[in-house]
Structures are given as C-alpha cells and as structure tokens.
Write an enzyme that holds these catalytic residues in place. Structure first.
Site, mmCIF file in Angstrom:
data_model
loop_
_atom_site.group_PDB
_atom_site.id
_atom_site.type_symbol
_atom_site.label_atom_id
_atom_site.label_comp_id
_atom_site.label_asym_id
_atom_site.label_seq_id
_atom_site.Cartn_x
_atom_site.Cartn_y
_atom_site.Cartn_z
ATOM 1 N N SER A 52 0.852 -1.235 -0.153
ATOM 2 C CA SER A 52 -0.097 -0.031 0.114
ATOM 3 C C SER A 52 0.760 1.415 -0.061
ATOM 4 O O SER A 52 1.580 1.233 -1.054
ATOM 5 C CB SER A 52 -0.991 0.088 1.058
ATOM 6 O OG SER A 52 -1.871 0.838 0.995
ATOM 7 N N GLU A 108 -8.544 -5.770 -4.776
ATOM 8 C CA GLU A 108 -8.123 -4.725 -4.112
ATOM 9 C C GLU A 108 -9.372 -3.585 -3.214
ATOM 10 O O GLU A 108 -8.951 -3.643 -2.119
ATOM 11 C CB GLU A 108 -7.273 -3.707 -4.793
ATOM 12 C CG GLU A 108 -6.081 -4.609 -5.283
ATOM 13 C CD GLU A 108 -4.797 -4.456 -4.011
ATOM 14 O OE1 GLU A 108 -5.053 -3.812 -3.079
ATOM 15 O OE2 GLU A 108 -4.057 -5.086 -4.301
ATOM 16 N N HIS A 157 -7.074 -5.960 -0.586
ATOM 17 C CA HIS A 157 -6.067 -5.212 -0.211
ATOM 18 C C HIS A 157 -5.040 -5.705 1.177
ATOM 19 O O HIS A 157 -5.736 -5.643 2.304
ATOM 20 C CB HIS A 157 -6.476 -3.700 -0.234
ATOM 21 C CG HIS A 157 -5.105 -2.788 -0.135
ATOM 22 N ND1 HIS A 157 -4.353 -2.466 -1.198
ATOM 23 C CD2 HIS A 157 -4.704 -1.989 1.165
ATOM 24 C CE1 HIS A 157 -3.593 -1.541 -0.791
ATOM 25 N NE2 HIS A 157 -3.764 -1.207 0.650
#
Length: 564
Positions: free
Chosen positions: A214, A339, A463
């Site tokens: 991220s 995600e 994610h």
C-alpha cells in the site's frame, strides 16, 4: 539454623548465577552510535532468533528539528535497551476515526537476525530485507510486521522502520523553507543507517531488498525512482500500490499547510514564519489537523503524502514519478484479486451505503480522490454520474452492488497505477520486472478481521491480504489451518527466492514470465489461484484484471481535466 542459612546461601547463589547468566546471554551489538542490547523471539515454527527493537536511526524530530530533514543520530553512553519497541510516529489510530496515537520522537527501527557474526564461522553475510509499513502515510508503524514466517527456514536479516506521518511527515510550504517529503527522507536515513550498521547484525549491505504494501509499496516505488535513494538497495518488492497510484502524490500540499497554520493561529504569508510558528504548536494538534482534509470516512486516502519538490538542496522527488527513470534492479510487483473489497466493506458499515447513495456527487470525488483534480463543481458532479452509470447502471449502492463498488475502487486506486508502474519500470530497465495477481482467500484476511460476518473462505482476497502470508501481522490470530500453512510456505518461497536471486520461485521459472519491455506487447503476469496453483498468463492490458475499466475511467478524468 544452619539449615536455614544454607538454604538462604544457596538461594542467593542461585539468584546471583541466574542474573549473571542472563546478563551474559543478552545479545549485544556495537553500531556506530553505541552499544545495543537486544532479546530473543521465536519464529512461527519455533526457531530462536535475535531481536533488537527501537533502535534510533536519526535524532528525534522535535522542537527545532520538527519539519527538518532527518538529522544524524547522536551517540549514546552506556548500553541502549533494544528489548522494547520505540514509539510509533504520531498518527491516527486506524479504525478509530479520530484518535491520535504515537509520539513525535519516533524515528526507530527494528532488526531481527537468526545469527550474529560471532556465531558465523564461515563469515558469510546474510541477505537483508527492509519492510516499509503502509497506512496511507498517516498511520502505522514498523513493529506491526514481523519476520516470524520469513525467518523460519531462511537466513535473512529483517529490518522494519518507522517514519514521520501525516502533516508532521509531509507538510510543505512549496519552497526551500519546507520542501516536503520528510517522511520519505526518514526512510532514506534508515536505509543509510542500514548501509553503515547492518554488518554488525550479520547482514550484507550489498544485498538489500526493500518491500512494502500500500503506502509502503508507494514508498518503495518512490525510492526506485528517487535520485536520493540510488545505491541504497538492490531489489524491490512492491505490493498493492505504486507511485503511479492517484493517492500516492498529494495535491495542493502548500495550500493545505497554510490552512493548518491559520487553523492553529499562525501567520500564513511567510514560509519561515509559518514553520517557526508551527514548531511552537503542540505536536498532537498538528497531527489531528489532518482530519480536516478527510471530509467523509477517512477519504481521500492521503491528503498529505509525497509531493514534487520545487526547491531544496537535494530533492527526493524532483519531478512527477512518471518522468523519473527507475534504478535498474530486479523488481517484483503484485496486486490482490479484489483490492477494493476491504474499502467497500468499510463503506458498508454503519449505514454507509445509504449515506453514499444519497450523497454520491459529494462523496465520490473524495473516495476516488479527484476533488482537487477537477475544480469545477459541475464537472465534478458530471464525472461522478458518468462513473456511477459505468459501474452501477441504474442500480443503487447497496449490499447487492457491493462488488461493483469494490471493482470501481480497485480500478481507480490500485489496478491502473500498479500495472502502469510495472510497464514503466520494465520499459526503462534491463533488469527483469515480475508481476503477479494474488487470488487466494484464507483465514488471514482483513475483511475477516474487520467484518467477520461478511467473510467466507474462498471469497476474494483483498488489499494487503497476501502480506499476511509472508509477515506476521500484529493482532492477527495464527490459525492452525493446513491450507493457510501451505500458502505461507508458498509465499515465503516466492519472496525468499527473489531476495536471494532476483527471480521469484526459481523452481517454476517457466511460469514466472517477466513483464515485456515493450508496452505494446501483451501484459505478462502470474496468477496465484485459490487452489494454490500458478498460471502464466499473457493478456492485453485492456483485459487484465478489468484494466479496460480502469482505462475507461481514467479517460473520463483526463477529459474532465482538459475541460477545466
């Protein structure tokens, strides 16, 4: 009486021996700034490793050092206690909404090693892996991610770091007074510290792999293109993000910094006065001011983050990421199958779908981060309606269309930017770039963690999920599940082979096809399936992982930008 004295004497001798033996068994390391005493931990399968926690790599960024680039760490007298983590940097506690946690004195790193130099008769140095935590550049800390899977059977030295977050880490006056990117410059300081000191832990400074997920992935990609970071690492692993993702480059940071100055009763017309005044304000008040730029449910992702530096002696980002040339090293890039699922899950909590449905035009520019890109209100609303029609048709936002919402966020926030980063790096470099899509959904899932009622094994990985199978994430329960244990072994092998050789999973090299150096070619990637098989795929960029949708969406934004 004699027996009592004898018992007491033996007890004292035992205690003395225990204390002496304990002290002699304490692992100690000498680094440039002083001596460090650490401790021990155990990996997933019970291997004993050394841990050195809370080591300062720069001077505390407090008082006159606030808003400065990281300053050299000062030597200390005596032995530094490295058995407890250093404080997290000031930021917002994830999931709390507005709670500020951490301290301003926070520039610490953690080192884990399976053996110290005096135990290595061959004198071979070990590969080093440096993990940069994510968190939107406004929350998180290095200690949250441990090497307890990775070091089970691998002789690596693992380092995790803290860096300044939010306003304290990324404020800028848009000139040489406060150029910005101090949080990223903290990371550079940590990488330099590793170059100077990692040999003391048995690590090889000439074999360093940096990794992040991220905002950590964005950080890694930024280091890959920053002239300031060149030569500090040898391989990169980029998970679920890149410097090309829209949220990775913050907009209007100088104006936001002035807004905060005004909010806290400081001058706004002179950069020197702004910075001097903000240095006198409480650190927590500055950190909390970040929330003024997140009007709904912690969106947009990164009001303060990396920014192009227009002035300064040494610039971390001298231009937009797309115009910078990456360092020529092997790169492994990945993305999760869904995600956006964790974000659509958060949005669905506490009546969020109804709020979004009733205020779509107002909230969407913040969710997808184009509120500043398109300044004209009518064009912003038109863009919102175009996007809604494309992803939802005439259906409302609800539990039934949650997957549509996930797809929209995936495309805009991760799919487009991550795929373009892979193509850009591959086109510029001679070293290989590998790309894979993580498609395994097990118990180690952020959706299962935050909303267990909505989750079932085999649904969709989201994610950050893949990181949970390589690094031990603090707060996650270790499940005794055969399939998950197998996936941990698989993911650790992918990382370990790449760390050692620059090629992932060397036993199945025919499946791991490098991304083509010609952007016009088919996009090559490896799919990791729910059945834990590997599939080599070649598809047009327009088809892979709904990238066609991403391009369509991006074209909408580009058109709107041209009209403003």
């Amino acid at each position: 009486m004699k027996n009592t004295c004898g018992i007491l004497l033996n007890l004292f001798l035992f205690i003395g021996c225990f204390l002496t033996c304990s002290a002699s068994n304490t692992p100690k390391v000498q680094v440039h700034s002083g001596e460090i005493a650490g401790g021990f931990e155990y990996t997933y399968n019970g291997r004993k490793i050394y841990s050195f926690l809370g080591i300062p790599y720069a001077s505390p960024p407090v008082q006159n050092n606030r808003f400065k680039e990281p300053q050299p760490v000062q030597p200390w007298l005596g032995v530094w206690n490295a058995t407890v983590p250093g404080s997290a940097c000031l930021g917002i506690e994830f999931g709390s909404g507005s709670k500020i946690i951490g301290q301003e004195d926070c520039l610490f790193l953690n080192v884990y090693t399976p053996k110290l130099p005096q135990e290595n008769s061959a004198g071979d140095l070990m590969n080093v892996i440096v993990h940069i935590h994510g968190g939107g550049y406004y929350f998180g800390e290095g200690i949250l991610y441990g090497p307890h899977y990775l070091l089970d059977n691998n002789d690596f030295v693992y380092v995790s770091i803290n860096y300044r977050l939010g306003v304290l880490g990324f404020a800028s006056t848009g000139d040489g007074v406060l150029p910005g990117n101090n949080g990223l410059k903290d990371q550079v300081a940590a990488l330099k510290w590793i170059q100077q000191n990692i040999v003391a832990f048995g690590g090889d400074p000439n074999s360093v792999t940096i990794t992040g997920m991220s905002a950590g992935a964005s950080s890694v990609h930024n280091h890959l293109i920053s002239p300031m970071s060149k030569g500090l690492f040898n391989r990169a692993i980029i998970q679920s993000g890149s410097a090309f993702c829209h949220w990775s480059t913050a907009e209007n940071v100088a104006q936001k910094t002035k807004y905060i100055a005004n909010l806290l009763g400081c001058p706004t017309n002179n950069s020197v006065e702004i910075v001097e005044c903000l240095r006198s304000r409480p650190a927590k008040a500055i950190a909390k001011s970040y929330l003024n730029f997140m009007p709904w449910r912690n969106f947009p992702f990164t009001p303060f983050g990396p920014t192009v530096e227009v002035a300064g002696y040494e610039k971390f980002l001298p231009d937009i990421p797309e115009k910078l040339v990456p360092h020529d090293i092997p790169v492994l890039i990945s993305i999760a199958q869904d995600e956006g699922l964790i974000f659509s899950t958060f949005l669905g909590l506490e009546n969020g779908f109804n709020e979004l449905n009733n205020n779509w035009n107002e909230h969407l520019p913040h969710i997808l981060d184009y509120n500043y890109t398109i300044s004209n209100e009518n064009l912003r609303f038109k863009t919102a309606q175009d996007i809604k029609e494309f992803y939802f048709g005439d259906k409302p936002i609800s539990k039934e269309t949650k997957s549509n919402l996930s797809k929209m966020i995936s495309d805009r926030s991760f799919g487009y930017g991550t795929s373009k980063a892979a193509q850009h790096i591959a086109a510029k470099n001679t070293a290989p770039v590998y790309f894979y899509e993580f498609g395994y959904s097990g118990n180690y899932s952020y959706v299962a963690f935050f909303d267990p009622k909505s989750y079932s094994r085999g649904s969709s990985p989201t994610h950050g999920d893949e990181t949970n199978y390589v690094l031990k994430v603090d707060g996650f329960t270790v499940y005794d599940n055969e399939e998950d244990r197998k996936m941990i072994k698989t993911m650790v092998n992918i990382w370990a082979t790449f760390i050692k050789s620059g090629v992932p999973d060397t036993e199945n090299s025919e499946i791991w096809l490098p991304v083509s150096k010609n952007p016009a070619d088919l996009f090559r990637f490896t799919k990791i399936t729910q059945q834990q098989t590997f599939e080599a795929r070649e598809q047009s960029t327009m088809a892979i992982m709904n990238f066609g949708v991403a391009y369509h969406y991006q074209n909408i934004l580009n058109l709107m930008c041209q009209m403003t």
